[in-house]
Design a protein around this motif. Structure first.
Motif, mmCIF file in Angstrom:
data_model
loop_
_atom_site.group_PDB
_atom_site.id
_atom_site.type_symbol
_atom_site.label_atom_id
_atom_site.label_comp_id
_atom_site.label_asym_id
_atom_site.label_seq_id
_atom_site.Cartn_x
_atom_site.Cartn_y
_atom_site.Cartn_z
ATOM 1 N N ASN A 1 -7.370 -30.254 24.690
ATOM 2 C CA ASN A 1 -7.289 -31.652 25.115
ATOM 3 C C ASN A 1 -7.049 -32.577 23.934
ATOM 4 N N SER A 2 -7.442 -32.146 22.747
ATOM 5 C CA SER A 2 -7.238 -32.961 21.550
ATOM 6 C C SER A 2 -5.747 -33.181 21.291
ATOM 7 N N ARG A 3 -4.902 -32.299 21.790
ATOM 8 C CA ARG A 3 -3.454 -32.462 21.626
ATOM 9 C C ARG A 3 -2.953 -33.681 22.402
ATOM 10 N N VAL A 4 -3.529 -33.903 23.570
ATOM 11 C CA VAL A 4 -3.166 -35.077 24.370
ATOM 12 C C VAL A 4 -3.710 -36.333 23.689
ATOM 13 N N ARG B 1 0.842 -42.848 20.098
ATOM 14 C CA ARG B 1 1.445 -43.882 20.955
ATOM 15 C C ARG B 1 0.849 -45.251 20.651
ATOM 16 N N THR B 2 -0.474 -45.317 20.543
ATOM 17 C CA THR B 2 -1.115 -46.611 20.280
ATOM 18 C C THR B 2 -0.808 -47.121 18.874
ATOM 19 N N LYS C 1 7.408 -37.866 26.059
ATOM 20 C CA LYS C 1 8.769 -37.342 25.957
ATOM 21 C C LYS C 1 8.679 -35.839 25.721
ATOM 22 N N PRO C 2 9.701 -35.097 26.163
ATOM 23 C CA PRO C 2 9.707 -33.658 25.886
ATOM 24 C C PRO C 2 9.546 -33.396 24.390
ATOM 25 N N GLY C 3 8.662 -32.461 24.070
ATOM 26 C CA GLY C 3 8.426 -32.082 22.688
ATOM 27 C C GLY C 3 7.479 -32.995 21.924
ATOM 28 N N SER C 4 6.974 -34.056 22.551
ATOM 29 C CA SER C 4 6.131 -34.999 21.809
ATOM 30 C C SER C 4 4.655 -34.606 21.777
ATOM 31 N N ILE C 5 4.253 -33.642 22.600
ATOM 32 C CA ILE C 5 2.891 -33.127 22.519
ATOM 33 C C ILE C 5 2.927 -31.845 21.706
ATOM 34 N N ASN C 6 2.079 -31.776 20.713
ATOM 35 C CA ASN C 6 2.002 -30.617 19.833
ATOM 36 C C ASN C 6 1.487 -29.414 20.634
ATOM 37 N N THR C 7 2.330 -28.413 20.811
ATOM 38 C CA THR C 7 1.926 -27.187 21.522
ATOM 39 C C THR C 7 1.941 -25.971 20.589
#
Length: 178
Positions: free
Chosen positions: A89-92, A99-100, A116-122
């Motif tokens: 959840n820390s990735r979100v 964003r902020t 956006k696609p690819g903007s969350i670290n997976t």
């Protein structure tokens, strides 16, 4: 993040959000109920007035309203959770913090801004179906608008601030256009 701060207060996600009833709630057992701002058991006065109080902040000069984010950690596809949860959840939260701080990491949709696609670290986790995670099913959302409208009609019909109804109507309109 939603369309604007008022959207978060007035329409969705904060105001008519649903959650499982807690021990503090007036309902017994495991029941999903509308729980505005996750505070229903603790309202000490008229709910319509409570919403008006929050809306009044948008009219105060020089006040920077917070960005409001809504995350459904419990979305399922095929009986399985789409997001792995727990420490991931820390990735979100990382995406929200970016964003902020002004990152251009979101795309506008009928329901608000989503990553956006690819903007969350997976990196380092099993592959996720990000398309499924951020899929916006218009018919599901129209059903949600109907449920919110019923909730408003049943719980706060004469006290519902007009801005709240306008925001729900605008959401329904955006969904019909997407």
């Amino acid at each position: 993040s939603g369309i604007n701060a008022e959207y978060g207060i007035e329409s969705y996600p904060s105001n008519p959000a649903r959650s499982e009833a807690t021990a503090a709630a007036e309902h017994g057992g495991k029941m999903i109920m509308h729980d505005p701002f996750a505070m229903r058991p603790f309202f000490g006065y008229n709910f319509g007035d409570y919403i008006k109080h929050w809306l009044s902040f948008g009219k105060k000069e020089g006040l920077q309203l917070p960005q409001i984010f809504h995350v459904n950690w419990f979305r399922k596809e095929g009986g399985k959770f789409v997001w792995p949860g727990f420490g991931e959840n820390s990735r979100v939260l990382e995406w929200i913090f970016e964003r902020t701080n002004g990152a251009d990491n979101g795309q506008k949709t009928a329901i608000g801004v989503i990553p956006k696609p690819g903007s969350i670290n997976t990196e380092g986790i099993e592959p996720l179906d990000m398309d499924s995670l951020f899929r916006i099913d218009g018919s599901e959302w129209i059903e949600e608008c109907d449920a919110i409208q019923r909730y408003f009609d049943e719980q706060i019909p004469e006290d519902l601030p007009v801005e709240v109804q306008q925001e729900l109507d605008a959401l329904r309109h955006r969904l019909s256009q997407s």
